[in-house]
Design a protein around this motif. Sequence first.
Motif, short mmCIF file in Angstrom:
data_model
loop_
_atom_site.label_atom_id
_atom_site.label_comp_id
_atom_site.label_asym_id
_atom_site.label_seq_id
_atom_site.Cartn_x
_atom_site.Cartn_y
_atom_site.Cartn_z
N UNK A 46 0.70 -1.30 -0.13
CA UNK A 46 0.01 0.12 -0.13
C UNK A 46 0.92 1.08 -0.05
N UNK A 47 0.41 2.37 -0.67
CA UNK A 47 1.13 3.63 -0.62
C UNK A 47 1.15 4.04 0.64
N UNK A 48 2.50 4.29 1.14
CA UNK A 48 2.73 5.00 2.48
C UNK A 48 2.69 6.21 2.47
N UNK A 49 2.32 7.12 3.43
CA UNK A 49 2.36 8.58 3.77
C UNK A 49 1.35 9.04 4.47
N UNK A 50 1.86 9.94 5.30
CA UNK A 50 0.81 10.41 6.45
C UNK A 50 1.54 10.62 7.78
N UNK A 51 2.55 9.82 8.17
CA UNK A 51 3.24 9.68 9.45
C UNK A 51 3.75 10.81 9.80
N UNK A 52 4.35 11.83 8.85
CA UNK A 52 4.64 13.09 9.27
C UNK A 52 3.65 14.13 9.71
N UNK A 53 2.24 13.62 9.03
CA UNK A 53 1.20 14.49 9.79
C UNK A 53 0.82 14.15 11.04
N UNK A 54 1.03 12.93 11.45
CA UNK A 54 0.58 12.41 12.77
C UNK A 54 1.69 12.90 13.58
N UNK A 55 2.89 12.68 13.20
CA UNK A 55 3.88 13.39 14.38
C UNK A 55 3.62 14.83 14.41
N UNK A 56 3.55 15.48 13.50
CA UNK A 56 3.26 16.99 13.65
C UNK A 56 2.26 17.51 14.55
N UNK A 57 0.81 16.64 14.58
CA UNK A 57 -0.17 16.67 15.11
C UNK A 57 0.16 16.58 16.62
N UNK A 58 1.15 15.42 17.02
CA UNK A 58 1.21 14.97 18.31
C UNK A 58 2.21 15.96 18.80
N UNK A 59 3.04 16.65 18.36
CA UNK A 59 4.00 17.49 18.71
C UNK A 59 3.34 18.60 19.07
N UNK A 60 2.52 18.98 18.35
CA UNK A 60 1.94 20.18 18.81
C UNK A 60 1.03 20.12 19.95
N UNK A 61 0.42 18.95 20.10
CA UNK A 61 -0.22 18.72 21.23
C UNK A 61 0.36 18.46 22.65
N UNK A 62 1.60 17.84 22.36
CA UNK A 62 2.31 17.29 23.52
C UNK A 62 3.40 18.49 23.90
N UNK A 63 3.48 19.17 23.11
CA UNK A 63 4.77 20.30 23.25
C UNK A 63 4.92 21.12 24.59
N UNK A 64 3.40 21.36 25.02
CA UNK A 64 3.60 22.40 26.26
C UNK A 64 3.68 21.73 27.64
N UNK A 65 3.68 20.36 27.56
CA UNK A 65 4.18 19.71 28.61
C UNK A 65 5.62 19.78 28.91
N UNK A 66 6.45 20.20 27.91
CA UNK A 66 7.91 20.31 27.94
C UNK A 66 8.07 21.78 27.81
N UNK A 67 7.35 22.65 27.64
CA UNK A 67 7.69 23.93 27.32
C UNK A 67 6.90 25.00 28.34
N UNK A 68 7.03 24.70 29.66
CA UNK A 68 6.41 25.32 30.57
C UNK A 68 4.95 25.64 30.17
N UNK A 69 4.31 24.90 29.82
CA UNK A 69 2.78 24.95 29.39
C UNK A 69 2.48 25.80 28.17
N UNK A 70 3.45 26.04 27.44
CA UNK A 70 3.33 26.96 26.14
C UNK A 70 3.39 25.78 25.11
N UNK A 71 2.41 26.04 24.03
CA UNK A 71 2.33 25.28 22.93
C UNK A 71 3.13 25.56 21.70
N UNK A 72 3.90 24.84 21.34
CA UNK A 72 4.89 25.31 20.05
C UNK A 72 4.19 24.78 18.83
N UNK A 73 3.97 25.79 17.76
CA UNK A 73 3.48 25.28 16.51
C UNK A 73 4.48 24.59 15.71
N UNK A 74 4.15 23.83 14.78
CA UNK A 74 4.96 22.93 13.76
C UNK A 74 4.79 23.39 12.29
#
Length: 399
Positions: free
Chosen positions: A277-305
């Motif tokens: 099957x044609x692969x593609x989309x893991x980058x989108x999933x990683x980006x969304x999770x980074x945006x969601x999780x980033x505040x935990x490691x950045x003093x509560x401030x979200x980082x955009x991607x």
Amino acid sequence: MAHYRGTIGILTGGGDVPGLNPAIRAVTFRALREGYRVLGIRRGWAGLVDLVPDPTVDYSDHVLVLNEDIVNRAGRTGGTFIHTSRTRPSHLPKESVPEHLRTRYQEETNDVTDAVLENLEFLGIDYLIPIGGDDTLSYAQRLAEEGIKVVAIPKTMDNDVPGTDYCIGFSTCVTRTIELTHTLRTTAGSHERLLVIEVFGRYAGFTAMLPTMAGAANRCVIPEKPFSMEHLTELLVADRNRHPSKYAVVLVSEGAQMLEDSSMSFEGVEKDQYGHRKLGGIGDRVAAQLKHLSSRFNCGQRINVVNQRLGYLVRCGNPDAIDSIVPMAYGNLALDLILSDQTGRLVSLHNGCYDSVPLDVVTSTKKVVDINRHYQPERLRPKYETFKEQPLFIMTSDL
């Protein structure tokens, strides 16, 4: 009528990469000078499936007689001028069976190898040179087992054909990945964001590892080792906050898998004839999770991607220096083998030396990143040590 020493058929299968046309040029120049006729088989294995073996039928759409003028014009360019496909004659779907074979092959999936063998005989091909990855070359091995004299040339951007340190297309892919990643840095830095770049690599992470090793990215995640999104986020946020321009970069292989959700990311459900099957989309999933999780490691401030999939940008266009030189050597090495009647071989590079290995290596083993030697899972980056006596691209195909 000209008298030839024999006839050599050459074809390209699978995805296009820069370096295919230089390889075709090298084979053709050398073969013509050695007294052979050279036939370019169009569209990979499809050309040998769709051809009607009848001298009264025009088969120029499937086969092209190659000469120096034709290959000279194409030899400096990317892609493959004889075209390519993902046709697999041993697993041909019913709807792909050409009209002249439909009464003969009526199953949902058909092995039309007998028809391929008949067409090779009809064309008078004495030696066959397929250029491709492990899918294309696995069928070449099948033909070798049927008695066809095959000398294969490895090609794939992922650099994952077993038996060789180098596959045509890899250097240009790495070069483009480095260039494009550095280009995207200006946007990531301007907005103080994390930069996620998805690169090719279904089962092997070489195309993410080498650019990262060259300094294009802070981290990379690869198919050989599932990764934790929380761990990746923590590392990237720390990388970003240490950087004067407040950004960090991760390269994500298309086949990489998260520990939290181990499913691979696909564009759709349709499979090719090799079962992929044609692969593609893991980058989108990683980006969304980074945006969601980033505040935990950045003093509560979200980082955009910033999120970019490089895709075909790294496989189109002209070859770089290595993908101009190696195909020339591979093509001449293939003729050396033919002249000594050594067939059932795969031309190869090993520790900087040109050689060949038995073709059945492509079906008997897999080539992936050696995690213990080359990757730091705890740091999500390559190891920067033990370089002595390593080949140019560091990660070998040890046999």
